[in-house]
Design a protein around this motif. Sequence first.
Motif, PDB file in Angstrom:
ATOM      1  N   HIS A   6       2.156   8.244   1.366  1.00  0.00           N
ATOM      2  CA  HIS A   6       2.368   7.653   2.684  1.00  0.00           C
ATOM      3  C   HIS A   6       3.725   8.032   3.269  1.00  0.00           C
ATOM      4  O   HIS A   6       3.923   7.972   4.478  1.00  0.00           O
ATOM      5  CB  HIS A   6       2.294   6.124   2.610  1.00  0.00           C
ATOM      6  CG  HIS A   6       0.930   5.614   2.285  1.00  0.00           C
ATOM      7  ND1 HIS A   6       0.690   4.317   1.891  1.00  0.00           N
ATOM      8  CD2 HIS A   6      -0.282   6.226   2.287  1.00  0.00           C
ATOM      9  CE1 HIS A   6      -0.610   4.160   1.672  1.00  0.00           C
ATOM     10  NE2 HIS A   6      -1.210   5.302   1.913  1.00  0.00           N
ATOM     11  N   SER A  15      -9.420   5.875   0.903  1.00  0.00           N
ATOM     12  CA  SER A  15      -8.624   4.655   0.802  1.00  0.00           C
ATOM     13  C   SER A  15      -9.546   3.475   0.478  1.00  0.00           C
ATOM     14  O   SER A  15     -10.705   3.441   0.893  1.00  0.00           O
ATOM     15  CB  SER A  15      -7.863   4.395   2.098  1.00  0.00           C
ATOM     16  OG  SER A  15      -8.760   4.228   3.179  1.00  0.00           O
ATOM     17  N   LYS A  65      -3.756  -1.257  -1.381  1.00  0.00           N
ATOM     18  CA  LYS A  65      -3.420  -0.883  -2.764  1.00  0.00           C
ATOM     19  C   LYS A  65      -2.453  -1.894  -3.379  1.00  0.00           C
ATOM     20  O   LYS A  65      -2.548  -2.222  -4.567  1.00  0.00           O
ATOM     21  CB  LYS A  65      -2.849   0.532  -2.814  1.00  0.00           C
ATOM     22  CG  LYS A  65      -3.902   1.599  -2.537  1.00  0.00           C
ATOM     23  CD  LYS A  65      -3.345   3.007  -2.663  1.00  0.00           C
ATOM     24  CE  LYS A  65      -4.433   4.049  -2.416  1.00  0.00           C
ATOM     25  NZ  LYS A  65      -3.909   5.434  -2.495  1.00  0.00           N
ATOM     26  N   SER A 103     -14.797   2.522  -1.259  1.00  0.00           N
ATOM     27  CA  SER A 103     -13.908   3.559  -0.720  1.00  0.00           C
ATOM     28  C   SER A 103     -14.415   4.049   0.618  1.00  0.00           C
ATOM     29  O   SER A 103     -15.616   4.220   0.814  1.00  0.00           O
ATOM     30  CB  SER A 103     -13.813   4.743  -1.691  1.00  0.00           C
ATOM     31  OG  SER A 103     -13.113   4.382  -2.858  1.00  0.00           O
TER      32      SER A 103
END
Length: 353
Positions: free
Chosen positions: A240, A39, A139, A34
């Motif tokens: 997002h 993220s 992701k 991370s």
Amino acid sequence: MSYAKELQVAELAVQRATLLTKRVFHEKAKGTTSKDDKSPVTIGDFGAQALIINAIRKNFPDDEIVGEEDADDLRQNEPLRSQIWELVQKTKLDDDAAEAVLGGPLKSVEDMLDAIDAGKSAGGAKGRIWALDPIDGTKGFLRGGQYAVCLALMVDGEVTVGVLGCPNLPVDDKAPLDSSIGADQNDEEGKGVLFSAVLGHGATSRPLSRAGLQPSQPISMKPLSDITQATFCESVEAGHSSHGDQAAIANKLGITKQSVRMDSQAKYASIARGAGDLYLRLPVSKTYQEKIWDHAAGVVIVGEAGGTVTDAFGKKLDFSIGRTLSANKGVVAAPKAIHAEVSKVVIEVLSSK
């Protein structure tokens, strides 16, 4: 300028990097860590960035590069560093001429780390600057959805060349989008597309390959006479993009189809070839700034395919300020003929809050 050499190097570099990302995509353990903003980043991100920056430095040694990753953590983590080096060493195109264009392999672990760290340019309005996202949609990459390897060249702040490698999108430009495309994907036969554009010279797609570049064909956005029949794309992650605002906009436009949610600049690629029609990415925070590497390649590809891309308030995206689109909020991408209509509704919805 045609930017023929820049385009060739970018296409081959992205294509080779997708070979590395595909190898990691099929692994259960992807070496995930991370970053400071929470993220995720994988060994695929680091490996792809090293390969692409190495090719740029060999061909255009005076150019600057804005890359998403850096090697700070890798210099302290020998096991992760070794994993990435092994991947990088294994990854090459099955075409000696193509490999020669890219300038040959990385020579050592230190060479690899230096390549990753060469992406620390601050960006700006002058000169030639590449924007690189080695795995956009990490992701999605981790959950088995869509992702893209993204590279763009900006000249004096204007995006002039853009390349997207999308291993999990169907090769067929006419394949319709549906809500299932954002998850449970693979890169089997019939999947894997390389999208490209040069400012003023149109946009193309071609199948990804393990060797040299395959034949390309021009792509264009789909003519849309009835906006109520539009297919609109949005991000999977609510963090997002504002799903609520986007649903309100779709409702005001009379769009009844379910939105297509997928990760990465695969959304730009999908509307550029007419599989979808609109891409909305509306701000979820007053302070969030979009990163240039998340949009540069997609913006020029959509523009050259007959679309218009602005921010949520109708302003052109400004890539000349630095590593972020600090002068803009959100993204609205649509065919030129209807962009003004979509933009008007976007502004109405955002202004009513």
